[in-house]
Design an enzyme around this catalytic site. Structure first.
Site, PDB file in Angstrom:
ATOM      1  N   GLU A  79      36.056  33.157  47.866  1.00  0.00           N
ATOM      2  CA  GLU A  79      34.833  32.902  46.941  1.00  0.00           C
ATOM      3  C   GLU A  79      35.353  32.062  45.969  1.00  0.00           C
ATOM      4  O   GLU A  79      34.427  31.597  45.291  1.00  0.00           O
ATOM      5  CB  GLU A  79      34.742  34.702  46.105  1.00  0.00           C
ATOM      6  CG  GLU A  79      33.483  34.699  45.407  1.00  0.00           C
ATOM      7  CD  GLU A  79      33.405  35.858  44.754  1.00  0.00           C
ATOM      8  OE1 GLU A  79      33.837  37.090  45.240  1.00  0.00           O
ATOM      9  OE2 GLU A  79      32.458  36.116  43.767  1.00  0.00           O
ATOM     10  N   ARG A 106      18.991  38.406  48.221  1.00  0.00           N
ATOM     11  CA  ARG A 106      19.280  39.003  47.004  1.00  0.00           C
ATOM     12  C   ARG A 106      18.550  38.271  45.488  1.00  0.00           C
ATOM     13  O   ARG A 106      17.994  39.010  44.934  1.00  0.00           O
ATOM     14  CB  ARG A 106      20.584  38.827  46.837  1.00  0.00           C
ATOM     15  CG  ARG A 106      21.114  40.045  47.860  1.00  0.00           C
ATOM     16  CD  ARG A 106      22.764  39.888  47.782  1.00  0.00           C
ATOM     17  NE  ARG A 106      23.139  41.003  48.782  1.00  0.00           N
ATOM     18  CZ  ARG A 106      24.703  40.780  48.839  1.00  0.00           C
ATOM     19  NH1 ARG A 106      25.269  40.138  48.319  1.00  0.00           N
ATOM     20  NH2 ARG A 106      25.012  41.723  49.903  1.00  0.00           N
ATOM     21  N   ARG A 120      23.792  33.414  48.391  1.00  0.00           N
ATOM     22  CA  ARG A 120      24.636  33.969  49.544  1.00  0.00           C
ATOM     23  C   ARG A 120      23.847  35.126  50.019  1.00  0.00           C
ATOM     24  O   ARG A 120      23.277  36.000  49.715  1.00  0.00           O
ATOM     25  CB  ARG A 120      26.107  34.333  49.018  1.00  0.00           C
ATOM     26  CG  ARG A 120      26.799  35.162  50.300  1.00  0.00           C
ATOM     27  CD  ARG A 120      28.154  35.502  49.827  1.00  0.00           C
ATOM     28  NE  ARG A 120      28.107  36.516  48.967  1.00  0.00           N
ATOM     29  CZ  ARG A 120      28.134  37.805  49.292  1.00  0.00           C
ATOM     30  NH1 ARG A 120      27.556  38.136  50.352  1.00  0.00           N
ATOM     31  NH2 ARG A 120      28.032  38.836  48.129  1.00  0.00           N
TER      32      ARG A 120
END
Lengths: 635, 247
Positions: free
Chosen positions: A424, A329, A434
């Site tokens: 979280e 990501r 992550r």
């Protein structure tokens, strides 16, 4: 240096050794112990249900009208587990490797290994609880692949995996409510933590219907309050997600680890107007079959279908040939930002890139694409009015997951004895970035498997201490402080709305403390945020009273904490003079523009002490005995 | 873009409520309906008035917390959408938009557009789960479930618990909500052990909460943002009769 309390033995035996060495509490004594759990998402509901099954008395709190609304519900893509059902070479070790590498070697080996180790039994658990995971015709479970990984280990339930896991946890929670082992307080928001003799012994919560402040006492307090990316205002999070519980406990002594590590998700829908309150996420799983591109020509205003193949730049495939569209990501977000900032962005505001399914439909047929992603295409059409089977989606990076959070040791306990942070809201397993489908996993494992085992060591000693009541002077003192804080806010009676200040804060954070950071920008941001904070307390206007349902007051209280947290995030980003994972400092990059990590000087977890606003840095050294830190390459 | 909102205002559960008119300017077609209400609330604050209380959380159609009647239709003018997914492009410039809370005896009003839907949670509490403790699970692939069975369970499990089905029903019945959960679990081998008990207890709780009876008009199915079929209700009724015989 902070001690994370890593158990003895080789990596593969640490969790087993921990369990062998830890204390036990007999069932008759468990009945005498009370536990507060703040949050009802996968971590909170999982922990509440499991602790209640073990015999503890649990009080569980959420700000929503039902435990089923917690934002775990919105995770779309899936949950990872090292089952190796696809026979493609997966193993606990491989998953450990992927997660540690994905986090750019800024997480703890022992924690990450445990995450991978417990992933397989978690799938067993959820299947038993009735989660309708996707199946093959023969009846076995299906897997798909996710960003940053070369095996297929992601389990999913259409594009609603988070919803289905959360509903299983919620059902289990209500099962234990019926058994009278859980008391649920919906529409209650934690306002502060109460410490007695240096230990977490209770909370002050605000009843959001009546505005009344209430005291709750327990033997231990568990925070499962989720992420804080609403500090950017525009994010993929639910509007109510906030940092108040973790921030208030931070001010009471809990260290805050890696606050600036924020994941920017590459596949959200672009912002279209100033009034926007939320950026909707399109599952990363779309990158399995969708191809990302921008035009090769700047300011190309042709319709996407009018741009021929040779004039399209599939920039992820070009830059990262081995991972292509499945690059992690942070890498994918930064690559999109690079193209958009260089003037190749598409869409009305030129702030997006294309995610194209044309080739997937040609290769797999419309039916298969519809089967795999139908609900996501439907969602896209609902929000944008565009049919993505006919033309490419427009996507853009958005603030998403907080890797940072309260510092916890191997037992998931913060630096305040008796205060735990799970899911979280802690900093434990993801390092500086992550991996997709590891978030549902971490929240669930923390809640179901780890905490119910690790809390014994602390609670075993509480039995000798005896119980406390809410009559204790510590409760009185903190309640008055909370009351004064609320009164002060209502008395400002300025001229500007809460949202006005939140928008201002969000713009600065997005510009200076998101995908790309530098010293000059961060220094400036700290000055600007201090100024916003100042004017917030002089000019904000909140109508209505304290002793009633007052949604404006709720927003104001949350923003007051975000304004303080934002300063810590910028301070943290400024201190870390290296690039790692999602933390990209422009001063530290390779000639090709990739992150340049500095293991010599920064192989530590930054854990910040609040210290009355003069943030003080403590370090937890990260050692890598099993895996040599390598340069994270996805080329 | 302009609009006139006609919104139900009610101080509290016992207070008397009334519609109030608000002319709102400065809207755009790209705004979501809830962002338009945010915009109105900011104007109310500027005018020193109390904001309108309304519910939302995820704003992406999955948490189920939002939900109001817009122009007489649950979740607004579009099919298969939650309130948070409605955008202002669904309305004409200058349109009168009537906004009301869910109305059902089992959903008492808390304030303005906010209602108490905890009755739905209590239905789940009475059997909407599988009684298995954490740590007792067998290997996942030891339980084989054919794809069509799994898909059918997933169709029912998609319910977001928003309450639009109840609000749209002339009898304020929660049959669609209840049957969706029963069929999700009872269709899976894991849920079979408690299937009869589940259908009896959950339907009993549904009646105790004051929801009306289902007369099969199908209004719920039309308004359900997840498109959950009323066939679920028929299946629930059949399995309830069967469970009663066996009792």
């Amino acid at each position: 240096m902070l001690d994370p309390k890593i158990p003895r033995g080789p990596l593969e035996h640490k969790w087993r050794n921990y369990q062998t060495d830890s204390q036990l509490i007999n069932p008759a004594n468990k009945k005498k112990l009370n536990i507060i759990v703040v949050g009802s998402g996968l971590a909170g509901a999982g922990a509440s249900a499991t602790l209640a099954e073990l015999g503890y008395n649990v009080q569980c709190f959420c700000y929503q009208d039902s435990a089923r609304r917690a934002h775990s519900v919105a995770a779309q893509g899936g949950i990872n587990a090292a089952k190796n059902y696809q026979h493609d070479g997966d193993s606990i070790w491989r998953m450990f490797y992927d997660t540690l590498k994905g986090g750019d070697f800024r997480s703890r080996e022992a924690n990450v290994y445990r995450l991978a180790e417990l992933s397989a039994p978690l799938i067993d658990h959820f299947v038993q609880q009735g989660v309708p995971f996707a199946r093959e015709y023969g009846g076995v479970l299906v897997n798909r692949s996710f960003g940053g990984v070369q095996v297929q280990r992601t389990f999913y339930a259409r594009g609603q995996t988070g919803q289905q896991l959360l509903l299983a946890a919620y059902a289990q929670l209500y099962k234990m409510k019926r058994a009278k082992k859980v008391t649920l307080f919906t529409r209650h928001e934690m306002m502060d933590l109460v410490l007695i003799n240096g230990k977490a012994r209770g909370i002050i919560a605000r009843d959001l219907v009546t505005g009344q402040l209430k005291r709750f006492v327990a033997d231990a307090v568990i925070l499962a309050t989720g992420g804080y990316s609403r500090v950017f205002r525009l994010s993929t999070l639910a509007i109510g997600c906030n940092a108040t519980a973790i921030w208030k406990t931070h001010k009471r002594g809990a260290y805050f680890a890696a606050p600036s590590f924020t994941q920017i998700h590459p596949t959200a829908l672009p912002q279209t107007s100033e009034a926007q309150s939320k950026l909707t996420l399109m599952s990363e799983s779309l990158r399995n079959d969708g191809r990302i591109w921008v035009p090769k020509k700047k300011d190309d205003n042709r319709k996407p279908e009018a741009i021929p193949e040779e004039e399209r730049d599939y920039y992820l495939e070009r830059r990262y040939p081995s991972f292509g569209n499945l690059a992690p990501r942070d890498v994918a977000s930064r690559a999109a930002k690079e193209r958009i900032d260089s003037g190749y962005g598409v869409g009305r505001l030129k702030n997006a890139v294309y995610l194209d399914f044309k080739h997937a439909i040609e290769r797999l047929g419309l039916k298969t694409v519809r089967d795999r992603y139908g609900n996501l295409f439907k969602m896209y059409q609902k929000i944008t009015g565009v049919n993505a089977y006919d033309e490419p989606m427009q996507i853009s990076p958005a603030a998403h997951f907080s890797m940072g959070g309260l510092w916890v040791d191997y037992e998931l306990m913060t630096t305040i004895p008796g205060l735990y942070a799970i899911g979280e809201c802690n900093f434990s397993d993801h390092g500086a970035n992550r991996l997709g489908a590891n978030s549902l996993l971490q929240a669930s494992i923390d809640g179901y498997f780890i905490l119910p085992n690790t809390i014994n060591n602390f609670l075993a000693n509480c039995l000798h201490e005896g119980s406390q009541t809410t009559e204790h002077e510590a409760f009185e003192k903190i309640e008055i402080q909370v009351e004064n804080h609320i009164k002060k806010l209502l008395m400002v009676n300025g001229t500007k709305t809460v949202d006005h200040f939140h928008r201002e804060l969000g713009k600065i954070m997005w510009q200076q403390c998101a995908m790309s950071r530098n010293k000059k920008g961060l220094t400036k941001a700290i000055i600007q945020i201090t100024a916003i904070q100042d004017s917030f307390w002089k000019e904000v206007k909140v109508t209505g009273r304290n002793n009633e349902m007052n949604t404006e007051l709720e927003k104001a209280l949350r923003l007051a904490d975000f304004l303080e947290l934002a300063l810590l995030m910028c301070t943290d980003a400024l201190e870390r003079e290296e690039s790692c994972g999602a933390h990209f400092r422009e001063e530290y990059q390779t000639e090709e523009g990739e992150a340049l990590r500095n293991d010599q000087d920064y192989a530590y977890v930054s854990a910040w002490e609040h210290n009355h606003g003069e943030f003080k840095l403590h370090k937890e050294a990260l050692t890598f005995d099993n895996l040599k830190p390598i340069v994270r390459s996805y080329k | 873009m302009k609009a006139t909102f006609k919104i139900w205002r009610q101080e509290g559960g016992d207070a008397e409520g009334q519609f109030r008119l608000y002319d709102v300017d400065g809207l755009t077609e790209d705004m979501s309906f809830l962002e338009a209400l945010d915009h109105l609330n900011e104007q109310l604050v500027q005018r020193n008035e109390n904001v309108i209380a309304f519910e939302y959380d995820c704003r992406e159609g999955i948490c189920g917390q939002c939900g109001v009647f817009i122009n007489g239709r649950a979740h607004g003018p579009n099919d298969a959408m939650t309130t948070c997914q409605v955008h202002m492009r669904s309305f004409k410039d200058g349109e009168l938009i009537v906004v009301e809370p869910w109305r059902a005896a089992a959903f008492p009003i808390i304030k303005d557009l906010v209602v108490d839907r905890s009755a739905l949670d209590r239905i789940i509490e009475h059997g909407g789960y599988i009684s298995a403790k954490t740590g007792t699970a067998p290997e996942a692939n030891a339980i084989l479930i054919a794809k069509d069975k799994a898909d059918k369970a997933m169709d029912a499990a998609a319910c977001i618990g928003c309450g639009a089905c109840v609000a749209s029903c002339k009898n304020a019945s929660a049959a669609l909500f209840t049957s969706a959960k029963i069929n999700h679990l009872n269709n899976l081998p894991q849920g079979k052990q408690e299937a009869s008990k589940r259908v009896l207890e959950m339907t009993r709780q549904m009646e105790l909460e004051g929801f009306g009876s289902c007369t099969f008009t199908g209004a719920c199915e039309v308004e359900c943002p997840e498109g959950i079929s009323i066939i679920n209700i028929a299946e629930m009724n059949a399995s309830r009769i069967k469970a009663k015989w066996l009792e």
